[in-house]
Write an enzyme that holds these catalytic residues in place. Sequence first.
Site, PDB file in Angstrom:
ATOM      1  N   PHE A   1      -2.392  -3.755   5.715  1.00  0.00           N
ATOM      2  CA  PHE A   1      -1.810  -2.527   5.153  1.00  0.00           C
ATOM      3  C   PHE A   1      -1.613  -1.420   6.181  1.00  0.00           C
ATOM      4  O   PHE A   1      -1.555  -0.254   5.828  1.00  0.00           O
ATOM      5  CB  PHE A   1      -2.673  -2.031   3.988  1.00  0.00           C
ATOM      6  CG  PHE A   1      -2.997  -3.099   2.984  1.00  0.00           C
ATOM      7  CD1 PHE A   1      -2.009  -3.576   2.132  1.00  0.00           C
ATOM      8  CD2 PHE A   1      -4.272  -3.638   2.893  1.00  0.00           C
ATOM      9  CE1 PHE A   1      -2.293  -4.573   1.210  1.00  0.00           C
ATOM     10  CE2 PHE A   1      -4.556  -4.638   1.970  1.00  0.00           C
ATOM     11  CZ  PHE A   1      -3.571  -5.107   1.128  1.00  0.00           C
TER      12      PHE A   1
ATOM     13  N   THR B   1       1.425 -10.945   2.614  1.00  0.00           N
ATOM     14  CA  THR B   1       2.606 -10.515   1.874  1.00  0.00           C
ATOM     15  C   THR B   1       3.455 -11.678   1.389  1.00  0.00           C
ATOM     16  O   THR B   1       4.303 -11.493   0.527  1.00  0.00           O
ATOM     17  CB  THR B   1       3.472  -9.638   2.795  1.00  0.00           C
ATOM     18  OG1 THR B   1       3.563 -10.282   4.060  1.00  0.00           O
ATOM     19  CG2 THR B   1       2.852  -8.275   3.007  1.00  0.00           C
TER      20      THR B   1
ATOM     21  N   ILE C   1      16.268 -10.320  -3.547  1.00  0.00           N
ATOM     22  CA  ILE C   1      14.864 -10.700  -3.677  1.00  0.00           C
ATOM     23  C   ILE C   1      14.752 -12.173  -3.283  1.00  0.00           C
ATOM     24  O   ILE C   1      15.266 -13.064  -3.959  1.00  0.00           O
ATOM     25  CB  ILE C   1      14.360 -10.465  -5.122  1.00  0.00           C
ATOM     26  CG1 ILE C   1      14.562  -9.005  -5.530  1.00  0.00           C
ATOM     27  CG2 ILE C   1      12.887 -10.886  -5.249  1.00  0.00           C
ATOM     28  CD1 ILE C   1      13.931  -7.958  -4.611  1.00  0.00           C
TER      29      ILE C   1
ATOM     30  N   ASN D   1      11.984 -14.105  -2.971  1.00  0.00           N
ATOM     31  CA  ASN D   1      11.042 -14.870  -3.784  1.00  0.00           C
ATOM     32  C   ASN D   1      10.478 -13.948  -4.871  1.00  0.00           C
ATOM     33  O   ASN D   1       9.620 -13.107  -4.595  1.00  0.00           O
ATOM     34  CB  ASN D   1       9.915 -15.407  -2.879  1.00  0.00           C
ATOM     35  CG  ASN D   1       8.882 -16.226  -3.642  1.00  0.00           C
ATOM     36  OD1 ASN D   1       8.656 -16.015  -4.845  1.00  0.00           O
ATOM     37  ND2 ASN D   1       8.243 -17.151  -2.958  1.00  0.00           N
ATOM     38  N   PRO D   2      10.957 -14.074  -6.099  1.00  0.00           N
ATOM     39  CA  PRO D   2      10.560 -13.132  -7.151  1.00  0.00           C
ATOM     40  C   PRO D   2       9.050 -13.109  -7.406  1.00  0.00           C
ATOM     41  O   PRO D   2       8.518 -12.082  -7.832  1.00  0.00           O
ATOM     42  CB  PRO D   2      11.288 -13.653  -8.394  1.00  0.00           C
ATOM     43  CG  PRO D   2      12.342 -14.569  -7.901  1.00  0.00           C
ATOM     44  CD  PRO D   2      11.920 -15.072  -6.558  1.00  0.00           C
TER      45      PRO D   2
ATOM     46  N   GLY E   1       7.024  -4.343   0.914  1.00  0.00           N
ATOM     47  CA  GLY E   1       5.596  -4.123   1.138  1.00  0.00           C
ATOM     48  C   GLY E   1       5.118  -2.748   0.705  1.00  0.00           C
ATOM     49  O   GLY E   1       3.956  -2.578   0.361  1.00  0.00           O
ATOM     50  N   GLU E   2       5.986  -1.745   0.734  1.00  0.00           N
ATOM     51  CA  GLU E   2       5.495  -0.381   0.547  1.00  0.00           C
ATOM     52  C   GLU E   2       6.103   0.367  -0.633  1.00  0.00           C
ATOM     53  O   GLU E   2       5.477   1.287  -1.163  1.00  0.00           O
ATOM     54  CB  GLU E   2       5.712   0.388   1.865  1.00  0.00           C
ATOM     55  CG  GLU E   2       4.909  -0.313   2.935  1.00  0.00           C
ATOM     56  CD  GLU E   2       5.106   0.171   4.344  1.00  0.00           C
ATOM     57  OE1 GLU E   2       4.326   1.020   4.772  1.00  0.00           O
ATOM     58  OE2 GLU E   2       6.021  -0.330   5.019  1.00  0.00           O
TER      59      GLU E   2
END
Length: 742
Positions: free
Chosen positions: A244, A471, A633, A635-636, A708-709
């Site tokens: 993170f 992730t 997207i 990989n949902p 990621g954020e």
Amino acid sequence: MPQIGQPISRLEGHLKVTGAAKYAGEFNLEGLLYGYVVNSTIVRGKILSIDTGSAMKIPGVVEIFTHENRPSLAWFDIQYSDMDAPPGSPFRPLYDDEVKYYAQPIALVVAETFETARYAASILKVEYEAEEFDSDLKKNIEYARDPKMGLATMLKPLPPKPKGDFEKAFEESDVQVSSAYWHGTEHHNPMEMHATTTFYERGGKLTIFDKTQGTVNSQLYACNVFGLSFSDVRVIAPYVGGAFGSGLRPQYQLFMSVMAAIELKRSVRVTLDREQMFSFGHRPPTLQRVRLGADKNGKVTAMNHAAIAETSQFEDYTEVVVNWSNMLYPAENTLLEYQLVPLDVYSPLDMRAPGGSTGVHAIESAMDELSYKLGIDPLELRLINYAERDMAEDKPFSSKELRECYRQGAEKFGWSARKPEPRSMKRGNKLVGYGMATGIWDAMTVPSRAEAELNKDGKLKVNCAVSDIGTGTFTVMTQIAADEFGLSIEDVTFDYGDSDMAFAPIEGGSFTVSSVGSAVVKACQSLRKKLIQKAATMENYSLSEDNEGTIRFEKDRIVLSDSPAISVSFADLIAENSGRAIKASTTSIPNVFKLKKYTRAAHAAAFVEVEVDEELGMVNVTRALTAVAAGKIINPKTAKSQIVGSMIWGISKALREETISDHRFGKYMNENLAEYHLPVHADIYDLDAIFVEEHDDIVNPLGAKGLGEIGIVGMAPAIANAVYHATGKRVNHLPIHFDDLV
Ligand code: MOS
């Protein structure tokens, strides 16, 4: 069947849940030594002496390193720098007798066992000459100054210049909001604490297992600081138990482990314990003020967003805090300000959506407050001020489906059931509140490399030095590579987390899919070209180079789509290549000239329901939904995990998490998971994330923006806004505690 778009479970999931996956602190070797770090107990001053005598006498203690007996180290700041270093002079462990912050590492005890090292560390006698210090941001606002510029400013731009005349427009506006916001320090607490195991091999070669978001970054650092050659240092990060941002910079356990290994010519592991996780890097406490002026119809005409954040005395750690406000809302008169106060603390460090989650908390709380003053639904107010263009930079967005996030999010959440008046919704003895907020985060791309190879079994192997910090990078890159050849994921191997592989940037900033994904696409395309070129040289195959578009890959061969009878098997191709696998590697460099014409950002809308028990001051987030627009997207399933995971962090930020400082002593007071509060399973109710369609062919060849954020950014303000709706109390500091509400 295309693999992109499939909800594929993490390929390494089984290894992780069964404990088979090995992390940096779990690699063992006969004769491995253990290091334990000693941290300073003063904030600032000089080390007069470190008495190691009794500790050295303990059986099993091998060596104790301090600034007095450390090996010779690099001299120049640049040699201690790294891919995420802000402007300034990076901290140098064990460099001299100077103490710059509380819990600074001042010695390393190396022993045959971890327990011996830790015990010996506890009996070192250290004498200090303590000096005056200051760690209190709120008391030192008068020292706020502009941040220094540096390389990092490229990815973290300073605020844009003022536009129009804010003060005048604010004064003349029909409705005004003026509020201050505050959040304290937060520390990184991923499940896996920082650890480095360095294997010392014959001839001085090092294989370093490091908890890092960048294997190449750690390799560069180790080589530069200790004067080693790149070919002698290999950094591996096979699995990372959450980072993170905590692993974006090489942390001091890496320095300690490598130093001890070189000096002792032995393999050494250094692990930090939970308390030591509070001794490097943190989200900086930040004070903000937002002033908004609007006309009666809700149009924001004047916007001032000012932030003052903490940094250390040795580096100017900066974040993008205030720019988001004008990217979201196109006011004509703007004044955006960002300043730093250097204090006697360690340099702050990126933490999930650094700056974004800070600044958007303020602007989205202020917009909520404005909506009540105007008597306009908070969602409606966002639509009235919807930015079709980024007015902060005066550029178009490469794509922006935020309107759809608002619409689909509101519908799925059931926003229309909200009664406008605060304190108007109840469930049993609890007040119910609905709140919403917008999220925004950069869609950045940085250079990366990848290598692809096809072997005679028709299996595709792709590699890149990138780490997977949890992730889903491993899974997603496998999907991307598979689609380039029309293969199923079983026929593709993606190797990663090793500095010996193709160059990768640090994994952060939500730019990995964009950057490494683009490199994987390019490497695969270049491998396809090579295969076709090779086939064109072979007799009997008319797979000429200009056939590229009509060729498909099938099981064990390349087939001409129009005449499937014409084909060449991988085995024949490899035989033609003297039995060697056919490889291609490429660097993907973003076209900055094209990209800089656009603002590239992911957007989100967070909707939250809270229940507040006013007798106990308790808040529960009973329901939350985030609608995200982040391009394609890949990989949902892993995508949803990213968003739901960061929504949980948003709950933590809003209601739990804070490092408490005692400024009389310059120390953090709750350096453990008993007192540093995080949400537990019982705090988490119904969370959902949806993705709206967004087409973007500018950001990168994949059209994917990174996830990621974006999920954390809108959550804390949405919760604060829901608390206001439930209780009529506007709490503008985070976390919101029970004593704010009883
Ligand atoms: Mo993220 S703060 O870039 O790991």
